[in-house]
Design a protein around this motif. Structure first.
Motif, PDB file in Angstrom:
ATOM      1  N   UNK A 138       1.957  22.209 -15.407  1.00  0.00           N
ATOM      2  CA  UNK A 138       2.494  23.564 -15.255  1.00  0.00           C
ATOM      3  C   UNK A 138       3.385  23.931 -16.436  1.00  0.00           C
ATOM      4  N   UNK A 139       4.214  22.971 -16.864  1.00  0.00           N
ATOM      5  CA  UNK A 139       5.078  23.232 -18.018  1.00  0.00           C
ATOM      6  C   UNK A 139       4.242  23.460 -19.274  1.00  0.00           C
ATOM      7  N   UNK A 140       3.191  22.673 -19.430  1.00  0.00           N
ATOM      8  CA  UNK A 140       2.309  22.812 -20.591  1.00  0.00           C
ATOM      9  C   UNK A 140       1.628  24.174 -20.597  1.00  0.00           C
ATOM     10  N   UNK A 141       1.143  24.588 -19.428  1.00  0.00           N
ATOM     11  CA  UNK A 141       0.475  25.884 -19.339  1.00  0.00           C
ATOM     12  C   UNK A 141       1.447  27.037 -19.601  1.00  0.00           C
ATOM     13  N   UNK A 142       2.681  26.908 -19.083  1.00  0.00           N
ATOM     14  CA  UNK A 142       3.661  27.972 -19.344  1.00  0.00           C
ATOM     15  C   UNK A 142       4.010  28.050 -20.825  1.00  0.00           C
ATOM     16  N   UNK A 143       4.090  26.886 -21.496  1.00  0.00           N
ATOM     17  CA  UNK A 143       4.337  26.898 -22.934  1.00  0.00           C
ATOM     18  C   UNK A 143       3.184  27.572 -23.681  1.00  0.00           C
ATOM     19  N   UNK A 153       0.827  -1.208   0.000  1.00  0.00           N
ATOM     20  CA  UNK A 153       0.000   0.000   0.000  1.00  0.00           C
ATOM     21  C   UNK A 153       0.862   1.258   0.000  1.00  0.00           C
ATOM     22  N   UNK A 154       1.950   1.228   0.773  1.00  0.00           N
ATOM     23  CA  UNK A 154       2.838   2.392   0.799  1.00  0.00           C
ATOM     24  C   UNK A 154       3.481   2.618  -0.560  1.00  0.00           C
ATOM     25  N   UNK A 155       3.854   1.524  -1.228  1.00  0.00           N
ATOM     26  CA  UNK A 155       4.449   1.650  -2.553  1.00  0.00           C
ATOM     27  C   UNK A 155       3.448   2.233  -3.543  1.00  0.00           C
ATOM     28  N   UNK A 156       2.199   1.762  -3.457  1.00  0.00           N
ATOM     29  CA  UNK A 156       1.180   2.285  -4.367  1.00  0.00           C
ATOM     30  C   UNK A 156       0.900   3.759  -4.094  1.00  0.00           C
ATOM     31  N   UNK A 157       0.826   4.119  -2.813  1.00  0.00           N
ATOM     32  CA  UNK A 157       0.599   5.526  -2.478  1.00  0.00           C
ATOM     33  C   UNK A 157       1.768   6.391  -2.942  1.00  0.00           C
ATOM     34  N   UNK A 158       2.989   5.887  -2.744  1.00  0.00           N
ATOM     35  CA  UNK A 158       4.161   6.640  -3.194  1.00  0.00           C
ATOM     36  C   UNK A 158       4.166   6.783  -4.710  1.00  0.00           C
ATOM     37  N   UNK A 159       3.781   5.702  -5.425  1.00  0.00           N
ATOM     38  CA  UNK A 159       3.729   5.762  -6.880  1.00  0.00           C
ATOM     39  C   UNK A 159       2.667   6.751  -7.347  1.00  0.00           C
ATOM     40  N   UNK A 160       1.505   6.734  -6.692  1.00  0.00           N
ATOM     41  CA  UNK A 160       0.472   7.695  -7.053  1.00  0.00           C
ATOM     42  C   UNK A 160       0.921   9.120  -6.783  1.00  0.00           C
ATOM     43  N   UNK A 205       2.734  14.253  -8.910  1.00  0.00           N
ATOM     44  CA  UNK A 205       3.733  15.310  -9.002  1.00  0.00           C
ATOM     45  C   UNK A 205       4.223  15.489 -10.435  1.00  0.00           C
ATOM     46  N   UNK A 206       4.439  14.357 -11.126  1.00  0.00           N
ATOM     47  CA  UNK A 206       4.870  14.442 -12.528  1.00  0.00           C
ATOM     48  C   UNK A 206       3.797  15.090 -13.385  1.00  0.00           C
ATOM     49  N   UNK A 207       2.539  14.668 -13.176  1.00  0.00           N
ATOM     50  CA  UNK A 207       1.447  15.269 -13.940  1.00  0.00           C
ATOM     51  C   UNK A 207       1.312  16.753 -13.646  1.00  0.00           C
ATOM     52  N   UNK A 208       1.489  17.114 -12.376  1.00  0.00           N
ATOM     53  CA  UNK A 208       1.395  18.523 -12.022  1.00  0.00           C
ATOM     54  C   UNK A 208       2.507  19.332 -12.670  1.00  0.00           C
ATOM     55  N   UNK A 209       3.733  18.786 -12.634  1.00  0.00           N
ATOM     56  CA  UNK A 209       4.839  19.496 -13.284  1.00  0.00           C
ATOM     57  C   UNK A 209       4.618  19.600 -14.789  1.00  0.00           C
ATOM     58  N   UNK A 210       4.149  18.510 -15.401  1.00  0.00           N
ATOM     59  CA  UNK A 210       3.879  18.548 -16.838  1.00  0.00           C
ATOM     60  C   UNK A 210       2.772  19.536 -17.175  1.00  0.00           C
TER      61      UNK A 210
END
Length: 417
Positions: free
Chosen positions: A257-262, A238-245, A250-255
């Motif tokens: 934000x990067x997409x919106x800035x572009x 469960x901890x691994x799944x939560x960490x993966x999510x 975080x990756x989706x959020x960064x992408x």
């Protein structure tokens, strides 16, 4: 005296050793990936789980051994053997957490862990209370200690191999490694039992016999160990799944934000529209092209507030707009020429509009990307070219009419006599 073994309890002890080894390998991969503030908790929990599993393997295997006389166990000494097993597990997880491939460190760590496991075994043997003298074959004792050290080294090497080559090793690799470690742990115990000789002594006092059935005691110890190991494994999963999510978010959020800035920096007008045609994101170029001086917010729906025109000047119906076409048919709409009357002037702006659907990884329709390019100058040039052609054809037609008229006037239409 010659002892016998209960095959069922022997198999049970082996299964516990495999599960304990599997838990140790899972934690050896999982602990280095955890955050610093939770790593100590994982080390502590893993140490207790792994130590309990190794000790339960030893104790159940001891209960599987039967002699023709009653056997009791001293509780403080048995508890001390459990602490030795936990100490050996702590050494192992600490070394795995260091993630060092230094050969000297691994040799020293394997030796310490092997000696701790051997010490646990022979301390547990000393907890036996029976009317017999226990003697040991020194050669077999040394062999059992060597097996314990080799097993510990194998465990360290397998853990380092899994850590270095796989961030998430496949199940078959972890399970195969756990079986190898389980065989080594059981091999050490049963070699140690092979080195043990029981000599009946009538002079020794008979310890009071307890009424607890040995099989029931073995089952109770096994169930406790299995519960602890299974609980640690479930928490790890469960901890691994939560960490993966969390990492994926975080990756989706960064992408995002990067997409919106572009989008904001593009010179081409861009709108992100949801599946209900509501505007999610717009850049400055889109606002300047579509509605100068106004903001395009999520309260607006694409197509409302503006009058979009075909090239012939007729207005678009709401279901003809590119975004609505994408929502209806989920297919890209390309190179649509649309006119819009500017409120700040009496001119008409012409835009080349493209709308493309965006899908998630599982194929779900998520949003639409709509782009605008100002082609007013091209349309103006086309109009000027059309007007020039019309003027040319008019002039050419006038010249032809004038030439024909002059020829007609000069012609002699008198009849011959």
């Amino acid at each position: 005296m010659t002892g016998t073994y209960s095959i069922g309890l022997v198999v049970l002890s082996f299964l516990i050793s495999v599960l304990a080894s599997y838990t140790a390998l899972v934690l050896s991969v999982r602990v280095p990936l955890t955050l610093k503030r939770t790593r100590l908790l994982w080390l502590l929990g893993g140490t207790i789980a792994m130590g309990t599993g190794i000790w339960a393997t030893h104790f159940v295997a001891m209960l599987a051994f039967h002699l023709p006389i009653p056997i009791n166990y001293d509780f403080p000494t048995t508890l001390l053997s459990l602490l030795y097993a936990i100490g050996a597990s702590g050494i192992a997880l600490w070394l795995w957490n260091c993630a060092s491939s230094n050969l000297l460190i691994m040799l020293c760590g394997g030796a310490c862990m092997g000696l701790a496991i051997a010490w646990m075994h022979y301390t547990g043997m000393s907890a036996m209370r029976l009317q017999a003298h226990i003697a040991y074959d020194l050669r077999l004792v040394c062999l059992s200690i060597g097996i314990a050290i080799i097993a510990s080294l194998v465990a360290l090497l397998l853990a380092f191999r899994l850590q270095s080559r796989h961030s998430n090793p496949p199940f078959w690799l972890k399970f195969g490694s756990a079986v190898v470690m389980g065989i080594a742990i059981c091999g050490m115990h049963y070699t140690g039992m092979w080195a043990t000789h029981f000599v009946y002594q009538t002079a020794l006092p008979i310890e009071p016999s307890y009424t607890i059935n040995r099989s029931l005691l073995a089952i109770a110890v096994s169930l406790t160990a299995l519960f602890i190991l299974s609980l640690i494994l479930l928490i790890s999963v469960f901890d691994q799944r939560l960490a993966l999510q969390l990492v994926q978010q975080q990756v989706l959020q960064r992408n995002e934000e990067h997409f919106r800035s572009l989008i904001r920096d593009l010179q081409v007008g861009v709108l992100l529209v949801d599946t209900d045609a509501r505007i999610l994101v717009s850049n400055q170029a889109a606002m300047d092209l579509v509605c100068p001086g106004q903001a395009l917010t999520s309260e607006l729906t694409f197509g409302t507030g503006q009058l979009w025109l075909h090239e012939d000047g007729t207005p678009f119906r709401s279901d003809e707009l590119p975004v609505q076409q994408v929502i209806a048919f989920r297919q890209p709409v390309r190179d649509v020429v649309m006119g819009i009357d500017c409120s700040d002037s009496q001119t008409r702006r012409w835009l080349l509009v493209n709308a493309d659907p965006q899908l998630t990884d599982d194929g779900q329709f998520e949003r639409i990307v709509c782009t605008f390019s100002d082609i007013s100058k091209q349309k103006q040039a086309e109009e000027e070219l059309r007007q020039s052609k019309e003027q040319f054809f008019k002039a050419f037609h006038s010249i032809r009419l004038l030439a024909a008229s002059q020829l007609f006037q000069k012609a002699d239409f008198s009849m011959p006599t």
